[in-house]
Design an enzyme around this catalytic site. Structure first.
Site, PDB file in Angstrom:
ATOM      1  N   CYS A  59      44.715  25.498  90.519  1.00  0.00           N
ATOM      2  CA  CYS A  59      44.716  25.728  89.074  1.00  0.00           C
ATOM      3  C   CYS A  59      45.950  25.040  88.496  1.00  0.00           C
ATOM      4  O   CYS A  59      47.017  25.062  89.087  1.00  0.00           O
ATOM      5  CB  CYS A  59      44.734  27.224  88.761  1.00  0.00           C
TER       6      CYS A  59
ATOM      7  N   SER B 128      41.982  40.152  92.864  1.00  0.00           N
ATOM      8  CA  SER B 128      41.868  39.193  91.767  1.00  0.00           C
ATOM      9  C   SER B 128      41.277  37.896  92.305  1.00  0.00           C
ATOM     10  O   SER B 128      41.675  37.420  93.367  1.00  0.00           O
ATOM     11  CB  SER B 128      43.268  38.943  91.193  1.00  0.00           C
TER      12      SER B 128
ATOM     13  N   CYS C 201      52.225  43.432  94.430  1.00  0.00           N
ATOM     14  CA  CYS C 201      51.342  42.290  94.328  1.00  0.00           C
ATOM     15  C   CYS C 201      51.481  41.522  95.641  1.00  0.00           C
ATOM     16  O   CYS C 201      52.568  41.050  95.977  1.00  0.00           O
ATOM     17  CB  CYS C 201      51.827  41.470  93.138  1.00  0.00           C
TER      18      CYS C 201
ATOM     19  N   LEU D  54      39.927  34.598  84.246  1.00  0.00           N
ATOM     20  CA  LEU D  54      39.037  33.775  83.427  1.00  0.00           C
ATOM     21  C   LEU D  54      39.821  32.619  82.781  1.00  0.00           C
ATOM     22  O   LEU D  54      39.488  31.457  82.981  1.00  0.00           O
ATOM     23  CB  LEU D  54      38.350  34.658  82.373  1.00  0.00           C
ATOM     24  N   HIS D  55      40.830  32.942  82.023  1.00  0.00           N
ATOM     25  CA  HIS D  55      41.773  31.946  81.448  1.00  0.00           C
ATOM     26  C   HIS D  55      41.144  30.904  80.527  1.00  0.00           C
ATOM     27  O   HIS D  55      41.816  29.956  80.108  1.00  0.00           O
ATOM     28  CB  HIS D  55      42.568  31.205  82.526  1.00  0.00           C
TER      29      HIS D  55
ATOM     30  N   GLY E  15      47.567  32.663  96.846  1.00  0.00           N
ATOM     31  CA  GLY E  15      46.298  32.497  97.554  1.00  0.00           C
ATOM     32  C   GLY E  15      45.110  33.084  96.824  1.00  0.00           C
ATOM     33  O   GLY E  15      45.254  33.798  95.825  1.00  0.00           O
ATOM     34  N   GLU E  16      43.934  32.753  97.315  1.00  0.00           N
ATOM     35  CA  GLU E  16      42.685  33.233  96.722  1.00  0.00           C
ATOM     36  C   GLU E  16      42.077  34.261  97.697  1.00  0.00           C
ATOM     37  O   GLU E  16      41.547  33.893  98.750  1.00  0.00           O
ATOM     38  CB  GLU E  16      41.751  32.019  96.503  1.00  0.00           C
TER      39      GLU E  16
ATOM     40  N   CYS F 222      53.697  34.795  90.980  1.00  0.00           N
ATOM     41  CA  CYS F 222      53.826  34.613  92.424  1.00  0.00           C
ATOM     42  C   CYS F 222      53.726  33.145  92.825  1.00  0.00           C
ATOM     43  O   CYS F 222      52.995  32.385  92.219  1.00  0.00           O
ATOM     44  CB  CYS F 222      52.694  35.361  93.100  1.00  0.00           C
TER      45      CYS F 222
ATOM     46  N   CYS G  30      49.466  26.979  87.948  1.00  0.00           N
ATOM     47  CA  CYS G  30      49.909  27.945  88.957  1.00  0.00           C
ATOM     48  C   CYS G  30      50.808  27.312  90.019  1.00  0.00           C
ATOM     49  O   CYS G  30      50.480  26.259  90.575  1.00  0.00           O
ATOM     50  CB  CYS G  30      48.674  28.556  89.615  1.00  0.00           C
TER      51      CYS G  30
ATOM     52  N   CYS H   5      47.520  27.648  98.300  1.00  0.00           N
ATOM     53  CA  CYS H   5      46.185  27.915  97.766  1.00  0.00           C
ATOM     54  C   CYS H   5      45.472  26.592  97.577  1.00  0.00           C
ATOM     55  O   CYS H   5      46.072  25.607  97.155  1.00  0.00           O
ATOM     56  CB  CYS H   5      46.282  28.655  96.427  1.00  0.00           C
TER      57      CYS H   5
ATOM     58  N   GLU I  47      55.283  35.407  99.547  1.00  0.00           N
ATOM     59  CA  GLU I  47      56.036  36.368  98.750  1.00  0.00           C
ATOM     60  C   GLU I  47      55.182  37.520  98.261  1.00  0.00           C
ATOM     61  O   GLU I  47      53.957  37.420  98.152  1.00  0.00           O
ATOM     62  CB  GLU I  47      56.738  35.666  97.596  1.00  0.00           C
TER      63      GLU I  47
HETATM   64  N1  SAH Z   1      43.852  33.423  93.320  1.00  0.00           N
HETATM   65  C1  SAH Z   1      43.650  34.632  92.637  1.00  0.00           C
HETATM   66  C2  SAH Z   1      44.757  35.628  92.824  1.00  0.00           C
HETATM   67  C3  SAH Z   1      46.127  35.069  92.805  1.00  0.00           C
HETATM   68  S1  SAH Z   1      46.675  34.364  91.270  1.00  0.00           S
HETATM   69  C4  SAH Z   1      43.406  34.388  91.169  1.00  0.00           C
HETATM   70  O1  SAH Z   1      43.579  33.271  90.729  1.00  0.00           O
HETATM   71  O2  SAH Z   1      43.003  35.316  90.515  1.00  0.00           O
HETATM   72  C5  SAH Z   1      47.149  35.847  90.486  1.00  0.00           C
HETATM   73  C6  SAH Z   1      47.275  35.798  88.984  1.00  0.00           C
HETATM   74  O3  SAH Z   1      48.468  35.103  88.609  1.00  0.00           O
HETATM   75  C7  SAH Z   1      46.106  35.094  88.345  1.00  0.00           C
HETATM   76  O4  SAH Z   1      45.560  35.817  87.271  1.00  0.00           O
HETATM   77  C8  SAH Z   1      46.761  33.832  87.916  1.00  0.00           C
HETATM   78  O5  SAH Z   1      46.043  33.250  86.959  1.00  0.00           O
HETATM   79  C9  SAH Z   1      48.150  34.302  87.520  1.00  0.00           C
HETATM   80  N2  SAH Z   1      49.102  33.210  87.317  1.00  0.00           N
HETATM   81  C10 SAH Z   1      49.221  32.098  88.032  1.00  0.00           C
HETATM   82  N3  SAH Z   1      50.159  31.285  87.502  1.00  0.00           N
HETATM   83  C11 SAH Z   1      50.644  31.919  86.412  1.00  0.00           C
HETATM   84  C12 SAH Z   1      51.635  31.588  85.439  1.00  0.00           C
HETATM   85  N4  SAH Z   1      52.305  30.461  85.503  1.00  0.00           N
HETATM   86  N5  SAH Z   1      51.892  32.482  84.447  1.00  0.00           N
HETATM   87  C13 SAH Z   1      51.219  33.662  84.400  1.00  0.00           C
HETATM   88  N6  SAH Z   1      50.273  34.014  85.296  1.00  0.00           N
HETATM   89  C14 SAH Z   1      49.984  33.154  86.283  1.00  0.00           C
HETATM   90 FE1  SF4 Z   2      44.419  29.325  91.053  1.00  0.00          FE
HETATM   91 FE2  SF4 Z   2      44.878  31.819  91.958  1.00  0.00          FE
HETATM   92 FE3  SF4 Z   2      45.059  29.684  93.591  1.00  0.00          FE
HETATM   93 FE4  SF4 Z   2      46.894  30.041  91.713  1.00  0.00          FE
HETATM   94  S1  SF4 Z   2      46.517  31.385  93.445  1.00  0.00           S
HETATM   95  S2  SF4 Z   2      45.864  28.086  92.268  1.00  0.00           S
HETATM   96  S3  SF4 Z   2      45.674  30.933  90.069  1.00  0.00           S
HETATM   97  S4  SF4 Z   2      43.216  30.391  92.588  1.00  0.00           S
END
Ligand code: SAH
Ligand code: SF4
Length: 359
Positions: free
Chosen positions: A127, A202, A116, A226-227, A170-171, A344, A130, A123, A95
């Site tokens: 995390c 990102s 985006c 960072l989170h 994805g990363e 996403c 996510c 992925c 998406e």
């Molecule tokens: N993998 C990369 C890029 C994709 S994730 C990364 O982690 O940075 C893109 C962004 O969406 C990241 O900042 C991620 O932390 C955020 N994200 C993921 N799940 C989320 C959620 N449930 N609410 C808000 N932001 C979220």
């Molecule tokens: Fe973590 Fe980014 Fe992968 Fe989601 S897309 S699991 S935030 S690394």
């Protein structure tokens, strides 16, 4: 019968196309004609490249493919965030999200339409908050599948996109080669012509790849997810932190900063009772100071099946005010209607679950 996989035309940069055409005995200016058809006129078959001779078109078709992705589902309306679900040639779903000008956060200006884009199917980094990581990793996207997300969204909406964030599924730094090649195409005058300063990658914190990216000549922006401001908090929600802890990550960011003019940013999702304490805010300020980074606070979007919630507005504002008080440039995403704005990965997950449920 399985045919050999051909290279897609939209995975090549101009100089590579020139070389291919020279090998076919053609003058290299033909490459410019091909990119004109691909990125300006945006044809979907090689056969439509009518200023190339019929035999050349035939030979190009024998050597290259020209893929196309189509949206199978669109959610949201003009002036809100719109999500596009794409089915890829192999059936996988990805998406993209189009964020209207009024909500644009990256690239510094509020009059920009931001897309985006996804970089992988699923992925591997898992995390805990996510949706993209919930069902694991399937594969990397190819260069043309990344580029095509922009072209398909522009085609579907009739709008011009001027800002790109690699924050979809994805990363990106785990698919660095294809992402960089896609960026070269997106950035080039002969390609989609989007300025490097309007392209943001990102990452969840792949420290060695951040160092690699620092050595790339492209002046793209980097956002670090960072989170959590301590290893304790980060370990709880981001498994990658056990491989590259905060100090390893921040020192890779120091290295990046030493090589680039662009300001770094930290993404920080606010999750109730996980990472939203005053202490975390103060430590986050310290990290941001060290890197002269800007901080984007994002109230957590709920994901079905996950236990987390977003903090109260009062708590969000308190967190914000601590960072402000420390002099950190900081934004807090306040838009309403976060059901559709949900991060996403969710639309795909929902669609796959519906498909499973209906047999
Ligand atoms: N993998 C990369 C890029 C994709 S994730 C990364 O982690 O940075 C893109 C962004 O969406 C990241 O900042 C991620 O932390 C955020 N994200 C993921 N799940 C989320 C959620 N449930 N609410 C808000 N932001 C979220
Ligand atoms: Fe973590 Fe980014 Fe992968 Fe989601 S897309 S699991 S935030 S690394």
């Amino acid at each position: 019968m399985k045919s050999a996989v051909k290279t897609d035309l939209k995975s090549l940069i101009l100089s590579e196309l020139q070389e291919h055409l020279r090998n076919l005995g053609e003058p290299s200016y033909r490459a410019g004609q091909v990119t004109e058809w691909l990125y300006k006129k945006r044809v979907d078959t090689i056969d439509k490249m009518t200023n190339l001779s019929q035999p050349l078109r035939k030979r190009l078709s024998e050597t290259f493919s020209l893929g196309k992705i189509d949206a199978i589902r669109v959610l949201g309306a003009r002036d809100t965030t719109r999500k596009f679900l794409f089915r890829l040639a192999d059936g996988n779903l990805i998406e993209s999200v189009l964020i209207p000008a009024s909500l644009a956060l990256y690239g510094g200006r509020s009059d920009r339409r931001t897309i985006c884009v996804s970089t992988q199917v699923g992925c591997a980094y898992g995390c805990k908050f996510c949706a993209s990581g919930l069902e694991g990793f399937s594969r990397n996207l190819s260069t043309n599948e990344i580029v095509d997300q922009l072209i398909a969204v522009e085609r579907a909406t009739g709008e011009t996109i001027d800002n790109i964030v690699f924050m979809g599924m994805g990363e990106p730094l785990a698919n660095l080669e294809n992402v960089l090649q896609a960026i070269r195409i997106i950035n080039a005058e002969w390609g989609l012509g989007v300025g490097a300063r309007h392209i943001t990658i990102s990452t969840s914190g792949l420290a060695p790849q951040i160092r690699k990216l620092a050595e790339e000549p492209l002046q793209i922006r980097l956002a670090v997810s960072l989170h959590g401001a301590t290893d304790e908090v980060r370990n709880r929600i981001m498994p990658i932190n056990r491989r590259y802890n905060i100090e390893t990550l921040l020192s890779a960011c120091d290295y990046y900063k030493a090589h680039k003019k662009q300001r770094l940013s930290f993404e920080y999702i606010l999750i109730a009772d996980v990472n939203d304490s005053d202490d975390q805010a103060r430590l986050l300020s310290r990290h941001a100071h060290r890197l002269s980074a800007k901080v984007n606070l994002i109230p957590y979007n709920s994901v079905s099946g996950l236990p987390w919630t977003r903090p109260s507005e009062k708590r969000q504002e308190k967190f914000l005010s601590i960072l402000r008080g420390e002099g950190i440039p900081v934004t807090l995403r306040r838009e309403k209607g976060h059901d559709i704005d949900a991060a996403c990965g969710q639309l795909r997950l929902q669609t796959e679950r519906e498909a499973l449920a209906s047999g």
